[in-house]
Design a protein around this motif. Structure first.
Motif, PDB file in Angstrom:
ATOM      1  N   PRO A 389      23.809  51.124   4.258  1.00  0.00           N
ATOM      2  CA  PRO A 389      24.001  52.573   4.060  1.00  0.00           C
ATOM      3  C   PRO A 389      24.878  53.167   5.159  1.00  0.00           C
ATOM      4  N   GLU A 390      25.733  54.106   4.783  1.00  0.00           N
ATOM      5  CA  GLU A 390      26.640  54.705   5.755  1.00  0.00           C
ATOM      6  C   GLU A 390      25.883  55.458   6.836  1.00  0.00           C
ATOM      7  N   SER A 391      24.773  56.130   6.466  1.00  0.00           N
ATOM      8  CA  SER A 391      23.953  56.868   7.431  1.00  0.00           C
ATOM      9  C   SER A 391      22.505  56.421   7.271  1.00  0.00           C
ATOM     10  N   PRO A 392      22.153  55.264   7.834  1.00  0.00           N
ATOM     11  CA  PRO A 392      20.797  54.753   7.654  1.00  0.00           C
ATOM     12  C   PRO A 392      19.780  55.565   8.460  1.00  0.00           C
ATOM     13  N   SER A 393      18.508  55.464   8.078  1.00  0.00           N
ATOM     14  CA  SER A 393      17.423  56.074   8.855  1.00  0.00           C
ATOM     15  C   SER A 393      17.164  55.209  10.072  1.00  0.00           C
ATOM     16  N   VAL A 394      17.294  55.779  11.258  1.00  0.00           N
ATOM     17  CA  VAL A 394      17.244  54.988  12.488  1.00  0.00           C
ATOM     18  C   VAL A 394      16.224  55.562  13.459  1.00  0.00           C
ATOM     19  N   SER A 395      15.888  54.790  14.473  1.00  0.00           N
ATOM     20  CA  SER A 395      14.974  55.182  15.540  1.00  0.00           C
ATOM     21  C   SER A 395      15.476  54.589  16.832  1.00  0.00           C
ATOM     22  N   VAL A 396      15.273  55.302  17.927  1.00  0.00           N
ATOM     23  CA  VAL A 396      15.698  54.785  19.233  1.00  0.00           C
ATOM     24  C   VAL A 396      14.858  53.594  19.660  1.00  0.00           C
ATOM     25  N   ASP A 397      13.719  53.365  18.982  1.00  0.00           N
ATOM     26  CA  ASP A 397      12.852  52.251  19.346  1.00  0.00           C
ATOM     27  C   ASP A 397      13.222  50.960  18.617  1.00  0.00           C
ATOM     28  N   GLU A 398      14.181  51.000  17.746  1.00  0.00           N
ATOM     29  CA  GLU A 398      14.472  49.825  16.922  1.00  0.00           C
ATOM     30  C   GLU A 398      15.977  49.635  16.786  1.00  0.00           C
ATOM     31  N   PRO A 399      16.491  48.395  16.997  1.00  0.00           N
ATOM     32  CA  PRO A 399      17.910  48.117  16.768  1.00  0.00           C
ATOM     33  C   PRO A 399      18.255  48.281  15.290  1.00  0.00           C
ATOM     34  N   GLU A 400      19.508  48.597  15.036  1.00  0.00           N
ATOM     35  CA  GLU A 400      19.955  48.793  13.662  1.00  0.00           C
ATOM     36  C   GLU A 400      21.097  47.809  13.358  1.00  0.00           C
ATOM     37  N   THR A 401      20.885  47.003  12.314  1.00  0.00           N
ATOM     38  CA  THR A 401      21.890  46.012  11.916  1.00  0.00           C
ATOM     39  C   THR A 401      22.782  46.596  10.825  1.00  0.00           C
ATOM     40  N   LEU A 402      24.094  46.450  11.028  1.00  0.00           N
ATOM     41  CA  LEU A 402      25.083  47.027  10.127  1.00  0.00           C
ATOM     42  C   LEU A 402      25.971  45.898   9.592  1.00  0.00           C
TER      43      LEU A 402
END
Length: 647
Positions: A389-402
């Motif tokens: 997704p172009e704007s995924p739901s994210v959190s500062v506590d978890e890495p985000e894979t793109l």
């Protein structure tokens, strides 16, 4: 009484009693000398002339065999030695005297030139004749021999006295001409020698035009060639030319479709400067000059073809390869096979995308037309697409894979394409460059920092050499004040080996608290020192990777607890381990005993707890406890599937 001396002398003078024997001896000796003289002068020469005649016949047979050996020498034949008796062996004589032993000479001539011409040009070939010259004492007519173009020519040593002894293999086929050539340095003048013709090169020329001509040097008179060429199916006509030097020329007009099979044999000492036919090669393409290359992940084979100037396959030709592409060739030089073909493979890389790569095959030390051929390999443009997704739901506590994918204009995935990424946040990417896999995909992981909270981080992913539609961007919007996120409900139950103490429960409806009772040092009277949690997650992996749900909702009879996060594989966090060893869990006291009650998971054979382990990589079940201070504490368990039961 005594006879006078004068009387005795008179009497002896008149006495003839000893004359006859002496005269007889002299006459006999004279007769013997006369007979010996007649024998030496007439009989011995006559006998020696007969020996020389027999030798000339033997030499004729030897030269016939040598001519046949030269004509039959080919790449698949085993060289056979041919003995040639050059010297005459007179019979031994007791009283008569033989003249000196005569020895003939066999040698190769100076180099002669053969010309083959057609509408595509002309080609010259070098050859030599094999000449035998006798040396007799008595024979007045000395017959010499010459082997030329596989034919045996007999020369009776008089002007115009050359005769065809054997036509050899020259016109032995119906639509083919066999042309044996000779090279090497042969020089022998001894009683006998052995000559071994050995093939050094061969080639077949196809005459594909109606104006092909073959011009041969020859010592055979015109009448001999008339005998050879009359009614030959390969011949359209011929012309004889006198040079006045003893070696003339015959030009043969060849019919369209005639094959000219050329074999070169070496005799005597090899000539290193004349060890092949010396044909001028040409090169063209055997595979298409603009092949279908597919995608960047496919290698492309390219085949060149070497010929003579008449277009006939020519093998054993060196070919050099070069390219202007970013990829590489499997080799820079090759040699054509017996069919004239030679192949290389071009291995493209990402830099070739969107361009036409030139690969050139050339003949070293050859210039002019048909000395090289160039292949054009057209690689399609490439396109980059988002796979997350172009704007995924994210959190500062978890890495985000793109993730992204790279494809050509035909939507085919492109592997081994370099991809680059950059970000403008406080956090960082796990790496800034990568390459696509066989599916044309790759990914980057953004690891946020707490200071990313309340901001939007842009991650840009692009192809370093450009693409038709790039780059692509991901916008990560981090909330400024986030709490635990609800997720799939966790079901309760019991698994062998441990229990979870739920005796201490916080009553907050917004963030229900859950307390795990952890006793202090057994020698202390202060009692339990509870650790307060606000949420937890359960991760199944390893042997339990197929277990994805529990039997029923987990509850403290008042509140349901929900999965907070998944995939929290942080080895650096301090684990709560249940193996009886003392661990510092908080700053107050030590942990010497812990009991946790696990859910009972619903799998085909049930779940059996084997015990606690010390690392994430060893675990099959991980409990992630999120404490009220935000600390994440994992608990690692080893478990297996088996018959259901309680412990």
């Amino acid at each position: 009484m005594f006879e006078k001396i004068t009387q005795r002398l008179e009497r002896l003078h008149e006495d003839e009693r000893g004359v006859s024997p002496v005269v007889g001896f002299v006459l006999i000796f004279a007769l013997i000398m006369l007979v010996f003289t007649l024998y030496q002068a007439d009989v011995v020469p006559a006998q020696n002339a007969e020996v020389e005649f027999k030798h000339s016949q033997e030499v004729a047979g030897d030269m016939e065999q040598l001519s046949a050996a030269v004509g039959s020498t080919g790449p698949d034949t085993v060289p056979q030695g041919v003995p040639v008796q050059l010297g005459v062996q007179y019979p031994d004589r007791a009283l008569a005297i033989n003249p000196g032993t005569p020895v003939g000479t066999i040698q190769t001539s100076e180099t002669r030139t053969i010309e083959i011409s057609g509408e595509d040009g002309s080609e010259t070939l070098n050859t030599s004749f094999i000449n035998y010259r006798p040396n007799y004492n008595r024979l007045n007519e000395e017959t010499a021999y010459s082997i030329e173009h596989g034919m045996l020519i007999r020369d009776y040593s008089g002007p115009g006295d050359s005769r065809l002894d054997s036509s050899g293999v020259l016109f032995s086929g119906s639509d083919r001409i066999y042309l044996p050539l000779v090279t090497g340095d042969l020089q022998a003048s001894e009683m006998s020698t052995v000559i071994t013709p050995a093939n050094v090169d061969n080639h077949t020329i196809d005459i594909t035009s109606g104006d092909g001509e073959l011009t041969l040097p020859t010592t055979l008179p015109e009448a001999g060639w008339d005998e050879i060429l009359t009614d030959k199916s390969q011949v359209d006509g011929w012309m004889y030319s006198n040079s006045g030097s003893g070696v003339n020329q015959v030009t043969i007009e060849l019919k369209n479709g005639t094959q000219l099979a050329v074999d070169k044999a070496s005799v005597g000492d090899p000539d290193p400067d004349d060890d092949d036919l010396g044909l001028d090669p040409r090169i063209t393409n055997a595979s298409p000059t603009h092949p279908d290359v597919g995608s960047i992940q496919s290698n492309t084979e390219l085949t060149a073809h070497t010929t003579d100037i008449f277009g006939s396959d020519l093998g054993d030709v060196d070919v050099e390869w070069s390219t202007n592409g970013s990829g590489g060739l499997s080799t820079a030089s090759t040699t054509s096979n017996g069919n004239g073909n030679t192949t290389v493979s071009y291995n493209p890389n990402a830099g070739d995308i969107g361009s036409t790569v030139g690969v050139t095959a050339s003949l070293p030390n050859v210039t002019g037309e048909n000395s090289s051929v160039t292949f054009g390999l057209e690689y399609p443009e490439r396109y980059i697409y988002r796979e997350s997704p172009e704007s995924p739901s994210v959190s500062v506590d978890e890495p985000e894979t793109l993730a992204v994918s790279v494809q050509d204009e035909g939507d085919n995935p492109l592997s081994k394409v370099d991809v680059e990424a950059s970000e403008d946040g406080a956090g960082s990417l796990n790496f800034t460059s990568s390459s696509t896999n066989e599916s044309g995909e790759t990914s980057f992981t953004y690891v946020p920092e707490d200071t990313d909270s309340g901001s939007t981080v842009t991650v840009e992913i692009s192809l370093p050499n450009g693409s038709e539609n790039g780059p692509v961007e991901y916008n990560l919007e981090f909330p400024s004040d986030e709490g635990p996120r609800e997720g799939e409900k966790i079901d309760p139950g019991e698994v062998d080996g441990a229990s979870l103490n739920t005796s201490a429960i916080a009553r907050s409806r917004t963030h229900p608290s859950f307390k795990i009772g952890v006793p202090n040092d057994p020698d202390s009277d202060s009692g339990p020192n509870p650790i307060e949690i606000t949420a937890f997650a359960i991760e199944t992996k390893g042997a339990l990777s197929g277990v994805t749900e529990t039997e029923r909702p987990h509850s403290d009879k008042t509140h349901n607890f929900f999965i907070y996060q998944t995939g929290l594989s942080k080895e650096s966090e301090t684990p709560l381990q249940l193996d009886g060893t003392v661990y510092n869990f908080t700053s107050e006291g030590a942990v010497t005993d812990s009991r946790v009650q696990l859910e009972r998971f619903d799998s085909q054979g049930g779940v059996r707890l084997e015990g606690a382990v010390g690392s994430y990589s060893e675990a099959d079940i991980v409990y992630w406890f999120i404490l009220t201070d935000g600390t994440i504490r994992p608990v690692y368990f080893d478990a297996t599937t088996g018959p259901p039961g309680r412990g």
